[in-house]
Design a protein around this motif. Structure first.
Motif, short mmCIF file in Angstrom:
data_model
loop_
_atom_site.label_atom_id
_atom_site.label_comp_id
_atom_site.label_asym_id
_atom_site.label_seq_id
_atom_site.Cartn_x
_atom_site.Cartn_y
_atom_site.Cartn_z
N ALA A 177 0.84 -1.20 0.00
CA ALA A 177 0.00 0.00 0.00
C ALA A 177 0.87 1.25 0.00
N ALA A 178 1.92 1.25 0.79
CA ALA A 178 2.82 2.40 0.85
C ALA A 178 3.48 2.62 -0.51
N GLU A 179 3.87 1.53 -1.15
CA GLU A 179 4.50 1.60 -2.48
C GLU A 179 3.54 2.21 -3.50
N LEU A 180 2.29 1.71 -3.50
CA LEU A 180 1.28 2.21 -4.45
C LEU A 180 0.96 3.68 -4.21
N LYS A 181 0.85 4.07 -2.94
CA LYS A 181 0.55 5.46 -2.63
C LYS A 181 1.68 6.37 -3.10
N LYS A 182 2.92 5.90 -2.97
CA LYS A 182 4.07 6.69 -3.38
C LYS A 182 4.09 6.86 -4.90
N ILE A 183 3.80 5.79 -5.62
CA ILE A 183 3.78 5.84 -7.09
C ILE A 183 2.68 6.77 -7.59
N CYS A 184 1.50 6.69 -6.95
CA CYS A 184 0.36 7.49 -7.40
C CYS A 184 0.41 8.92 -6.87
N GLY A 185 1.21 9.16 -5.84
CA GLY A 185 1.31 10.50 -5.27
C GLY A 185 0.06 10.92 -4.54
#
Length: 103
Positions: free
Chosen positions: A59-67
């Motif tokens: 989830a942290a990875e996805l949030k970082k990618i999506c901003g």
């Protein structure tokens, strides 16, 4: 007759078993959801067979990618906004089988 309350111990509840998440079919589904969110849309990622710690990292990875922000609820990842395409591209790069579900 079932014992509900005792003056010695208070309310008596049967022991609840730890909830098991249902096993997926190996396909990760991403859908857009607005219901109950005052019109704000989120992208919900379901079907990831990961334990809680790995799910939070993903989830942290996805949030970082999506901003944008998001959270983990009931074994699903919720990312704010309609960012299904970015999520799909990233998960496919990681080796998951991904489908866009819903409208």
């Amino acid at each position: 007759m079932t014992l509900v309350y005792s003056t010695d111990v208070g309310r008596i509840k049967p022991e609840e078993e730890k909830k098991q998440r249902p096993k997926g079919d190996g396909i990760v589904r991403i859908q857009r959801e607005t219901k109950g969110r005052k019109g704000k849309g989120v992208s919900v990622v379901t079907g990831l067979d990961l334990d809680d710690a790995a799910l939070k990292l993903m989830a942290a990875e996805l949030k970082k990618i999506c901003g944008c922000g998001g959270s983990v609820k009931d074994g699903n990842i919720e990312v704010q906004g309609d960012v299904r395409d970015k999520i799909k591209a990233h998960l496919e790069k990681k080796g998951f089988t991904v489908k866009l579900a819903g409208g």
